[in-house]
Design a protein around this motif. Sequence first.
Motif, PDB file in Angstrom:
ATOM      1  N   ILE A 295       0.838  -1.205   0.000  1.00 22.46           N
ATOM      2  CA  ILE A 295       0.000   0.000   0.000  1.00 22.46           C
ATOM      3  C   ILE A 295       0.873   1.255   0.000  1.00 22.46           C
ATOM      4  CG2 ILE A 295      -1.667   1.348   1.338  1.00 22.46           C
ATOM      5  CD1 ILE A 295      -2.878  -1.275   2.314  1.00 22.46           C
ATOM      6  N   ILE A 296       1.901   1.261   0.851  1.00 26.00           N
ATOM      7  CA  ILE A 296       2.838   2.397   0.889  1.00 26.00           C
ATOM      8  C   ILE A 296       3.556   2.525  -0.451  1.00 26.00           C
ATOM      9  CG2 ILE A 296       4.926   3.312   1.959  1.00 26.00           C
ATOM     10  CD1 ILE A 296       2.626   3.447   3.843  1.00 26.00           C
TER      11      ILE A 296
ATOM     12  N   ASP B 134       2.516   1.694  -3.420  1.00 21.48           N
ATOM     13  CA  ASP B 134       1.612   2.272  -4.423  1.00 21.48           C
ATOM     14  C   ASP B 134       1.435   3.773  -4.203  1.00 21.48           C
ATOM     15  OD1 ASP B 134      -0.373   1.881  -6.624  1.00 21.48           O
ATOM     16  OD2 ASP B 134      -1.787   2.544  -5.073  1.00 21.48           O
ATOM     17  N   GLU B 135       1.285   4.182  -2.936  1.00 26.54           N
ATOM     18  CA  GLU B 135       1.126   5.611  -2.624  1.00 26.54           C
ATOM     19  C   GLU B 135       2.358   6.406  -3.065  1.00 26.54           C
ATOM     20  OE1 GLU B 135       0.356   6.194   1.474  1.00 26.54           O
ATOM     21  OE2 GLU B 135      -1.625   5.237   1.442  1.00 26.54           O
ATOM     22  N   LEU B 136       3.544   5.872  -2.746  1.00 27.43           N
ATOM     23  CA  LEU B 136       4.773   6.579  -3.088  1.00 27.43           C
ATOM     24  C   LEU B 136       4.968   6.669  -4.602  1.00 27.43           C
ATOM     25  CD1 LEU B 136       7.241   5.161  -0.406  1.00 27.43           C
ATOM     26  CD2 LEU B 136       6.470   7.530  -0.619  1.00 27.43           C
ATOM     27  N   GLN B 137       4.649   5.587  -5.313  1.00 26.57           N
ATOM     28  CA  GLN B 137       4.803   5.633  -6.764  1.00 26.57           C
ATOM     29  C   GLN B 137       3.886   6.685  -7.379  1.00 26.57           C
ATOM     30  OE1 GLN B 137       3.921   1.981  -8.859  1.00 26.57           O
ATOM     31  NE2 GLN B 137       4.765   2.741 -10.792  1.00 26.57           N
ATOM     32  N   LYS B 138       2.653   6.744  -6.924  1.00 28.33           N
ATOM     33  CA  LYS B 138       1.708   7.736  -7.448  1.00 28.33           C
ATOM     34  C   LYS B 138       2.177   9.157  -7.123  1.00 28.33           C
ATOM     35  CE  LYS B 138      -2.415   4.791  -7.346  1.00 28.33           C
ATOM     36  NZ  LYS B 138      -3.710   4.498  -6.653  1.00 28.33           N
ATOM     37  N   PHE B 139       2.671   9.337  -5.902  1.00 29.08           N
ATOM     38  CA  PHE B 139       3.152  10.661  -5.497  1.00 29.08           C
ATOM     39  C   PHE B 139       4.342  11.090  -6.350  1.00 29.08           C
ATOM     40  CE2 PHE B 139       5.825  13.507  -3.011  1.00 29.08           C
ATOM     41  CZ  PHE B 139       4.911  14.436  -2.539  1.00 29.08           C
TER      42      PHE B 139
ATOM     43  N   LYS C 271       9.140   8.769   6.030  1.00 23.91           N
ATOM     44  CA  LYS C 271       7.826   8.454   5.452  1.00 23.91           C
ATOM     45  C   LYS C 271       6.742   9.367   6.013  1.00 23.91           C
ATOM     46  CE  LYS C 271       8.347   3.556   4.291  1.00 23.91           C
ATOM     47  NZ  LYS C 271       7.912   2.175   4.628  1.00 23.91           N
TER      48      LYS C 271
ATOM     49  N   TYR D  51       6.868  12.593   3.930  1.00 23.76           N
ATOM     50  CA  TYR D  51       7.182  12.569   2.501  1.00 23.76           C
ATOM     51  C   TYR D  51       6.352  13.561   1.702  1.00 23.76           C
ATOM     52  CZ  TYR D  51       3.204   9.702   0.768  1.00 23.76           C
ATOM     53  OH  TYR D  51       1.977   9.239   0.389  1.00 23.76           O
ATOM     54  N   HIS D  52       5.128  13.877   2.168  1.00 25.66           N
ATOM     55  CA  HIS D  52       4.326  14.877   1.452  1.00 25.66           C
ATOM     56  C   HIS D  52       4.994  16.252   1.466  1.00 25.66           C
ATOM     57  CE1 HIS D  52       0.988  11.920   1.976  1.00 25.66           C
ATOM     58  NE2 HIS D  52       0.634  12.414   0.805  1.00 25.66           N
TER      59      HIS D  52
END
Length: 231
Positions: free
Chosen positions: A11-12, A14-19, A105, A108-109
Motif C-alpha cells: 500500500i505504501i 503504491d502511494e509513493l509511486q503515485k506521489f 515516510k 514525505y508529502h
Amino acid sequence: MRIAMCDDEPIILDELQKFCTACYKRAGISPTWLVSSDPNCFIDELEAFAPELILLDIDMPRLTGFDIAGELLQRNNRALLIFITNPASLVYETFQYKPFDFVRKSRYHEDLERVLLRAAHEVSARIDAFTFRSGSVSVRLPFSDITHLEADGNYVKIYTAADCYSCRSTMREMQEQFDSHGFVRIHKGFLVNCSAVHLLHTVSITLENGTELPIGRAWAENAKQQIMRSF
C-alpha cells in the motif's frame, strides 16, 4: 528517467509511486518504473533495469534496505539512492552507503518532491558526462573536457587537455558511447572530439593543444565531413 523502488508494504509502495509520478509529471518528466515489495526479487532485477534513481525502505524482513545498498556499493552501481523510511534515528547509519538523501515516510508529502527534483537535476547533469574505472578509482569527465581517445591494446587511453586516463575497453565500444556527443572516429586507433580540432590537414588533424593525430584512409571521408561541420 528510470526509477526503481522497493518497500515491503504494497500500500505504501503504491502511494509513493503515485506521489513521485505526479511530482515528475508537474516537472515534465515521464519516469519508467521498477517497483517491488520483495527485496530479493528487487535486487535480482536491478542490473537489467539499470535505474538512474533508487528509492529504498530500510526496515524490511530478510533483506533490509541497508543490505541492498551494500550490494549496490559492491557492484559500483552509480544510481542515486534515496532512503525513504520512518525512524529518523537511522539517518546516521545511512551515511556509509553514500545516499543522495534521506526522507522520513511521515513527512514525505512535505519533503519528497524537493528531493526528487534535485535528483532529476543531478541525473540530467550526469548524462553529459562519461564515467569509467581507471585503475582502482572511478572517474567522471564531462564529454566536453575529453579531447580524444587512443587505442592501447585491451585498454583505451582517454585524454583531456591536462590529463590522461586508462580504461579497459575497446575502441568500438567507446565509439558507440561517444558518437552522439560530438566525437568521430578518424583512425583505427583514434576517436576525437570534433570541437577540440584546431587544424584539418589532408592526412592528419591538429588539436587545440598542439597534438597531431593521423587520419586513416578508411575513416577519412566521414571524419573530415563531421569535423568541417564543427568549424
